[in-house]
Motif scaffolding. Sequence first.
Motif, PDB file in Angstrom:
ATOM      1  N   ALA A  24       0.766  -1.397  -0.052  1.00 29.90           N
ATOM      2  CA  ALA A  24       0.266  -0.389  -0.247  1.00 29.90           C
ATOM      3  C   ALA A  24       0.503   1.444  -0.117  1.00 29.90           C
ATOM      4  O   ALA A  24       0.439   1.991  -1.069  1.00 29.90           O
ATOM      5  N   LEU A  25       1.568   0.892   0.668  1.00 29.93           N
ATOM      6  CA  LEU A  25       3.019   2.421   0.623  1.00 29.93           C
ATOM      7  C   LEU A  25       2.998   2.755  -0.280  1.00 29.93           C
ATOM      8  O   LEU A  25       3.728   3.408  -1.524  1.00 29.93           O
ATOM      9  N   ALA A  26       4.211   1.289  -1.112  1.00 30.13           N
ATOM     10  CA  ALA A  26       4.169   1.494  -2.942  1.00 30.13           C
ATOM     11  C   ALA A  26       2.924   2.038  -3.507  1.00 30.13           C
ATOM     12  O   ALA A  26       3.169   3.090  -4.467  1.00 30.13           O
ATOM     13  N   ASP A  27       2.065   1.237  -3.935  1.00 32.79           N
ATOM     14  CA  ASP A  27       1.221   2.092  -4.875  1.00 32.79           C
ATOM     15  C   ASP A  27       0.862   3.642  -4.082  1.00 32.79           C
ATOM     16  O   ASP A  27       0.828   4.396  -5.065  1.00 32.79           O
ATOM     17  N   LEU A  28       1.010   4.140  -2.718  1.00 35.66           N
ATOM     18  CA  LEU A  28       0.955   5.710  -2.689  1.00 35.66           C
ATOM     19  C   LEU A  28       2.311   6.618  -3.458  1.00 35.66           C
ATOM     20  O   LEU A  28       2.137   6.924  -3.733  1.00 35.66           O
ATOM     21  N   ARG A  29       3.312   5.707  -2.810  1.00 35.85           N
ATOM     22  CA  ARG A  29       4.720   6.466  -3.680  1.00 35.85           C
ATOM     23  C   ARG A  29       4.495   6.991  -4.908  1.00 35.85           C
ATOM     24  O   ARG A  29       4.792   7.401  -5.833  1.00 35.85           O
ATOM     25  N   ALA A  30       4.279   4.852  -5.804  1.00 36.03           N
ATOM     26  CA  ALA A  30       3.713   5.477  -7.681  1.00 36.03           C
ATOM     27  C   ALA A  30       3.225   7.066  -7.601  1.00 36.03           C
ATOM     28  O   ALA A  30       2.965   7.390  -9.179  1.00 36.03           O
ATOM     29  N   GLY A  31       2.228   7.335  -6.855  1.00 39.62           N
ATOM     30  CA  GLY A  31       1.424   8.505  -7.318  1.00 39.62           C
ATOM     31  C   GLY A  31       0.279   7.831  -8.303  1.00 39.62           C
ATOM     32  O   GLY A  31      -0.920   7.186  -8.530  1.00 39.62           O
ATOM     33  N   ALA A  32       0.505   9.023  -9.225  1.00 40.06           N
ATOM     34  CA  ALA A  32      -0.428   9.390 -11.054  1.00 40.06           C
ATOM     35  C   ALA A  32      -0.404   8.117 -11.479  1.00 40.06           C
ATOM     36  O   ALA A  32      -0.765   7.650 -12.556  1.00 40.06           O
ATOM     37  N   ASP A  33       0.391   6.844 -11.267  1.00 40.71           N
ATOM     38  CA  ASP A  33       0.658   5.902 -12.166  1.00 40.71           C
ATOM     39  C   ASP A  33      -0.474   5.129 -11.624  1.00 40.71           C
ATOM     40  O   ASP A  33      -1.110   3.572 -12.411  1.00 40.71           O
ATOM     41  N   ARG A  34      -0.972   4.500 -10.694  1.00 44.17           N
ATOM     42  CA  ARG A  34      -1.943   3.852  -9.466  1.00 44.17           C
ATOM     43  C   ARG A  34      -3.557   5.228 -10.011  1.00 44.17           C
ATOM     44  O   ARG A  34      -3.089   6.194  -9.896  1.00 44.17           O
ATOM     45  N   THR A  35      -3.937   4.281  -9.697  1.00 42.50           N
ATOM     46  CA  THR A  35      -5.709   4.808  -9.938  1.00 42.50           C
ATOM     47  C   THR A  35      -6.131   5.167  -9.107  1.00 42.50           C
ATOM     48  O   THR A  35      -5.425   4.501  -8.152  1.00 42.50           O
ATOM     49  N   MET A  36      -6.846   6.220  -8.956  1.00 40.22           N
ATOM     50  CA  MET A  36      -7.203   6.646  -8.019  1.00 40.22           C
ATOM     51  C   MET A  36      -8.417   6.011  -6.776  1.00 40.22           C
ATOM     52  O   MET A  36      -8.179   5.917  -5.930  1.00 40.22           O
ATOM     53  N   ALA A  37      -9.047   5.025  -7.737  1.00 42.92           N
ATOM     54  CA  ALA A  37      -9.962   3.838  -5.957  1.00 42.92           C
ATOM     55  C   ALA A  37      -8.726   3.488  -5.470  1.00 42.92           C
ATOM     56  O   ALA A  37      -8.496   2.929  -4.560  1.00 42.92           O
ATOM     57  N   ARG A  38      -7.007   2.972  -6.623  1.00 43.13           N
ATOM     58  CA  ARG A  38      -5.524   1.973  -6.103  1.00 43.13           C
ATOM     59  C   ARG A  38      -5.078   3.061  -4.899  1.00 43.13           C
ATOM     60  O   ARG A  38      -4.470   2.229  -3.577  1.00 43.13           O
ATOM     61  N   ARG A  39      -5.532   4.471  -4.942  1.00 40.68           N
ATOM     62  CA  ARG A  39      -4.707   5.021  -4.016  1.00 40.68           C
ATOM     63  C   ARG A  39      -5.457   5.479  -3.083  1.00 40.68           C
ATOM     64  O   ARG A  39      -5.404   5.527  -1.952  1.00 40.68           O
ATOM     65  N   THR A  40      -6.368   5.684  -2.583  1.00 41.44           N
ATOM     66  CA  THR A  40      -7.607   5.394  -1.832  1.00 41.44           C
ATOM     67  C   THR A  40      -7.197   4.542  -1.230  1.00 41.44           C
ATOM     68  O   THR A  40      -7.697   3.805   0.108  1.00 41.44           O
ATOM     69  N   SER A  41      -7.606   3.499  -1.617  1.00 40.39           N
ATOM     70  CA  SER A  41      -7.507   1.705  -1.252  1.00 40.39           C
ATOM     71  C   SER A  41      -6.497   1.516  -0.075  1.00 40.39           C
ATOM     72  O   SER A  41      -6.632   1.489   0.728  1.00 40.39           O
ATOM     73  N   ALA A  42      -5.285   2.219  -0.849  1.00 37.86           N
ATOM     74  CA  ALA A  42      -4.103   2.268  -0.055  1.00 37.86           C
ATOM     75  C   ALA A  42      -4.014   2.894   0.970  1.00 37.86           C
ATOM     76  O   ALA A  42      -2.626   2.827   2.118  1.00 37.86           O
ATOM     77  N   ALA A  43      -4.798   4.060   0.752  1.00 42.81           N
ATOM     78  CA  ALA A  43      -4.577   5.146   2.304  1.00 42.81           C
ATOM     79  C   ALA A  43      -5.104   4.830   3.164  1.00 42.81           C
ATOM     80  O   ALA A  43      -4.560   5.078   4.625  1.00 42.81           O
ATOM     81  N   ALA A  44      -6.328   4.272   2.363  1.00 45.01           N
ATOM     82  CA  ALA A  44      -6.791   3.003   3.299  1.00 45.01           C
ATOM     83  C   ALA A  44      -6.336   2.402   4.324  1.00 45.01           C
ATOM     84  O   ALA A  44      -6.429   1.908   5.496  1.00 45.01           O
ATOM     85  N   CYS A  45      -5.754   1.108   3.623  1.00 48.39           N
ATOM     86  CA  CYS A  45      -5.086   0.035   4.538  1.00 48.39           C
ATOM     87  C   CYS A  45      -3.999   0.987   5.511  1.00 48.39           C
ATOM     88  O   CYS A  45      -3.640   0.509   6.809  1.00 48.39           O
ATOM     89  N   VAL A  46      -3.077   2.077   4.785  1.00 59.12           N
ATOM     90  CA  VAL A  46      -1.762   2.197   5.665  1.00 59.12           C
ATOM     91  C   VAL A  46      -2.155   3.058   6.801  1.00 59.12           C
ATOM     92  O   VAL A  46      -2.126   3.123   8.128  1.00 59.12           O
ATOM     93  N   SER A  47      -3.453   3.420   6.944  1.00 58.13           N
ATOM     94  CA  SER A  47      -4.522   4.366   8.186  1.00 58.13           C
ATOM     95  C   SER A  47      -5.038   3.512   8.783  1.00 58.13           C
ATOM     96  O   SER A  47      -4.304   3.621  10.486  1.00 58.13           O
ATOM     97  N   GLY A  48      -5.044   2.302   8.286  1.00 57.73           N
ATOM     98  CA  GLY A  48      -5.370   1.040   9.908  1.00 57.73           C
ATOM     99  C   GLY A  48      -4.228   0.637  10.685  1.00 57.73           C
ATOM    100  O   GLY A  48      -4.465   0.419  11.438  1.00 57.73           O
ATOM    101  N   TRP A  49      -3.644   0.403   9.585  1.00 60.80           N
ATOM    102  CA  TRP A  49      -2.313  -0.384  10.469  1.00 60.80           C
ATOM    103  C   TRP A  49      -1.464   1.364  10.826  1.00 60.80           C
ATOM    104  O   TRP A  49      -0.698   0.646  12.126  1.00 60.80           O
ATOM    105  N   SER A  50      -1.071   2.426  10.382  1.00 54.34           N
ATOM    106  CA  SER A  50      -0.755   3.781  11.228  1.00 54.34           C
ATOM    107  C   SER A  50      -1.237   3.543  12.639  1.00 54.34           C
ATOM    108  O   SER A  50      -1.001   3.965  13.748  1.00 54.34           O
TER     109      SER A  50
END
Length: 149
Positions: A24-50
């Motif tokens: 999920a951190l890798a998806d967030l670092r990729a930025g615009a290379d990933r879809t908005m839904a994937r980045r938001t999902s990654a943010a949710a994952c990182v939020s939960g584990w944080s």
Amino acid sequence: MAHPVLALGLTVVTLAGSVWYVPALADLRAGADRTMARRTSAAACVSGWSTAALVVVLLLLVDDWWVPGAVAGAGAVATAALGLQATVQHRRTARETAREWAQLVADRPVADHSRATFAAVLAVTLVTAVTTVTLLLTTTGAGDFLAVR
């Protein structure tokens, strides 16, 4: 249960959760290379584990239960909200993609070649079968070809 025991258990679970939050951190670092839904999902994952990691720290520093509980509740609400937003974005993207593909297919004339294809496959199969039988009869003779061994 004592705070340190719960903190130790939550630490082990959080460390084991790296199979989710590291990608999920890798998806967030990729930025615009990933879809908005994937980045938001990654943010949710990182939020939960944080949130889990923050609760571990609070369990070790604070003697009251309400502080780690409040942080865990707030983190759960934030994670759920981000997850819901990611789901909505994913469904919206899927609908747009389906609509675009439907337009592409609708614009393209579709010819029905199924009978012609079947006839061609049947003809090639029959020619192959006749050729094989002819070669076997000419090389071995009819008596040897028809004999059961």
